[in-house]
Motif scaffolding. Sequence first.
Motif, PDB file in Angstrom:
ATOM      1  N   MET A   1       3.214  19.403   3.495  1.00  0.00           N
ATOM      2  CA  MET A   1       2.964  17.976   3.561  1.00  0.00           C
ATOM      3  C   MET A   1       3.324  17.464   4.958  1.00  0.00           C
ATOM      4  N   LYS A   2       2.525  16.544   5.444  1.00  0.00           N
ATOM      5  CA  LYS A   2       2.786  15.963   6.753  1.00  0.00           C
ATOM      6  C   LYS A   2       3.920  14.953   6.668  1.00  0.00           C
ATOM      7  N   LYS A   3       4.753  14.950   7.668  1.00  0.00           N
ATOM      8  CA  LYS A   3       5.851  13.987   7.750  1.00  0.00           C
ATOM      9  C   LYS A   3       5.318  12.652   8.259  1.00  0.00           C
ATOM     10  N   GLY A   4       5.870  11.560   7.763  1.00  0.00           N
ATOM     11  CA  GLY A   4       5.509  10.227   8.233  1.00  0.00           C
ATOM     12  C   GLY A   4       4.152   9.738   7.755  1.00  0.00           C
ATOM     13  N   LEU A   5       3.583  10.378   6.751  1.00  0.00           N
ATOM     14  CA  LEU A   5       2.270   9.998   6.259  1.00  0.00           C
ATOM     15  C   LEU A   5       2.333   8.779   5.339  1.00  0.00           C
ATOM     16  N   HIS A   6       3.359   8.703   4.528  1.00  0.00           N
ATOM     17  CA  HIS A   6       3.494   7.610   3.568  1.00  0.00           C
ATOM     18  C   HIS A   6       4.427   6.530   4.113  1.00  0.00           C
ATOM     19  N   PRO A   7       4.131   5.268   3.816  1.00  0.00           N
ATOM     20  CA  PRO A   7       4.995   4.186   4.307  1.00  0.00           C
ATOM     21  C   PRO A   7       6.371   4.226   3.648  1.00  0.00           C
ATOM     22  N   GLU A   8       7.354   3.767   4.385  1.00  0.00           N
ATOM     23  CA  GLU A   8       8.716   3.747   3.861  1.00  0.00           C
ATOM     24  C   GLU A   8       9.230   2.331   3.635  1.00  0.00           C
ATOM     25  N   SER A   9       8.409   1.339   3.899  1.00  0.00           N
ATOM     26  CA  SER A   9       8.853  -0.053   3.821  1.00  0.00           C
ATOM     27  C   SER A   9       8.476  -0.707   2.492  1.00  0.00           C
ATOM     28  N   TYR A  10       8.765  -0.049   1.385  1.00  0.00           N
ATOM     29  CA  TYR A  10       8.500  -0.650   0.079  1.00  0.00           C
ATOM     30  C   TYR A  10       9.507  -1.758  -0.180  1.00  0.00           C
ATOM     31  N   ARG A  11       9.028  -2.843  -0.774  1.00  0.00           N
ATOM     32  CA  ARG A  11       9.893  -3.975  -1.099  1.00  0.00           C
ATOM     33  C   ARG A  11       9.438  -4.563  -2.427  1.00  0.00           C
ATOM     34  N   PRO A  12      10.299  -5.287  -3.120  1.00  0.00           N
ATOM     35  CA  PRO A  12       9.879  -5.918  -4.372  1.00  0.00           C
ATOM     36  C   PRO A  12       8.899  -7.060  -4.105  1.00  0.00           C
ATOM     37  N   VAL A  13       7.811  -7.082  -4.857  1.00  0.00           N
ATOM     38  CA  VAL A  13       6.763  -8.095  -4.722  1.00  0.00           C
ATOM     39  C   VAL A  13       6.375  -8.562  -6.121  1.00  0.00           C
ATOM     40  N   VAL A  14       6.136  -9.866  -6.277  1.00  0.00           N
ATOM     41  CA  VAL A  14       5.665 -10.412  -7.546  1.00  0.00           C
ATOM     42  C   VAL A  14       4.141 -10.455  -7.510  1.00  0.00           C
ATOM     43  N   PHE A  15       3.516  -9.870  -8.527  1.00  0.00           N
ATOM     44  CA  PHE A  15       2.070  -9.910  -8.687  1.00  0.00           C
ATOM     45  C   PHE A  15       1.757 -10.945  -9.755  1.00  0.00           C
ATOM     46  N   LYS A  16       0.860 -11.884  -9.445  1.00  0.00           N
ATOM     47  CA  LYS A  16       0.514 -12.944 -10.389  1.00  0.00           C
ATOM     48  C   LYS A  16      -0.958 -12.834 -10.758  1.00  0.00           C
ATOM     49  N   ASP A  17      -1.216 -12.673 -12.047  1.00  0.00           N
ATOM     50  CA  ASP A  17      -2.579 -12.631 -12.573  1.00  0.00           C
ATOM     51  C   ASP A  17      -3.093 -14.061 -12.634  1.00  0.00           C
ATOM     52  N   MET A  18      -4.105 -14.380 -11.838  1.00  0.00           N
ATOM     53  CA  MET A  18      -4.596 -15.749 -11.750  1.00  0.00           C
ATOM     54  C   MET A  18      -5.433 -16.160 -12.959  1.00  0.00           C
ATOM     55  N   SER A  19      -5.899 -15.204 -13.754  1.00  0.00           N
ATOM     56  CA  SER A  19      -6.714 -15.567 -14.911  1.00  0.00           C
ATOM     57  C   SER A  19      -5.875 -16.049 -16.088  1.00  0.00           C
ATOM     58  N   ASN A  20      -4.614 -15.586 -16.192  1.00  0.00           N
ATOM     59  CA  ASN A  20      -3.789 -16.040 -17.315  1.00  0.00           C
ATOM     60  C   ASN A  20      -2.373 -16.451 -16.911  1.00  0.00           C
ATOM     61  N   GLY A  21      -2.027 -16.330 -15.640  1.00  0.00           N
ATOM     62  CA  GLY A  21      -0.730 -16.783 -15.163  1.00  0.00           C
ATOM     63  C   GLY A  21       0.409 -15.801 -15.365  1.00  0.00           C
ATOM     64  N   ASP A  22       0.135 -14.624 -15.894  1.00  0.00           N
ATOM     65  CA  ASP A  22       1.175 -13.624 -16.118  1.00  0.00           C
ATOM     66  C   ASP A  22       1.672 -13.087 -14.776  1.00  0.00           C
ATOM     67  N   MET A  23       2.984 -12.847 -14.677  1.00  0.00           N
ATOM     68  CA  MET A  23       3.573 -12.327 -13.449  1.00  0.00           C
ATOM     69  C   MET A  23       4.421 -11.104 -13.765  1.00  0.00           C
ATOM     70  N   PHE A  24       4.455 -10.161 -12.818  1.00  0.00           N
ATOM     71  CA  PHE A  24       5.330  -9.002 -12.958  1.00  0.00           C
ATOM     72  C   PHE A  24       5.819  -8.577 -11.586  1.00  0.00           C
ATOM     73  N   LEU A  25       6.972  -7.937 -11.582  1.00  0.00           N
ATOM     74  CA  LEU A  25       7.634  -7.516 -10.355  1.00  0.00           C
ATOM     75  C   LEU A  25       7.451  -6.019 -10.177  1.00  0.00           C
ATOM     76  N   SER A  26       7.053  -5.624  -8.979  1.00  0.00           N
ATOM     77  CA  SER A  26       6.871  -4.211  -8.664  1.00  0.00           C
ATOM     78  C   SER A  26       7.159  -4.012  -7.182  1.00  0.00           C
ATOM     79  N   LYS A  27       7.218  -2.770  -6.752  1.00  0.00           N
ATOM     80  CA  LYS A  27       7.411  -2.488  -5.331  1.00  0.00           C
ATOM     81  C   LYS A  27       6.058  -2.280  -4.671  1.00  0.00           C
ATOM     82  N   SER A  28       5.940  -2.762  -3.429  1.00  0.00           N
ATOM     83  CA  SER A  28       4.687  -2.650  -2.705  1.00  0.00           C
ATOM     84  C   SER A  28       4.947  -2.764  -1.208  1.00  0.00           C
TER      85      SER A  28
END
Length: 84
Positions: A1-28
């Motif tokens: 596997m190559k080094k430095g290929l994947h990002p290392e700056s994951y942070r918690p982000v809230v995703f909001k579904d605009m069709s029904n207002g549902d929200m969930f927290l994930s890393k991105s």
Amino acid sequence: MKKGLHPESYRPVVFKDMSNGDMFLSKSTVATKETIEFEGETYPLLKIEISNTSHPFYTGKSTLVDTAGRVDKFMSRYGDRKKK
């Protein structure tokens, strides 16, 4: 596997579904300027059009999600045509 290929700056982000207002927290690594308060803390916000809480495959319901008037645009172009 190559080094430095994947990002290392994951942070918690809230995703909001605009069709029904549902929200969930994930890393991105997504870059966003909007923020929202979720469960007492402030997180970056990413708005999405559809998620597992509104997608017909997961809900078992057949719903029409019209974004940007696509159905109206189609009907105005082709809705009045008669069968030959």
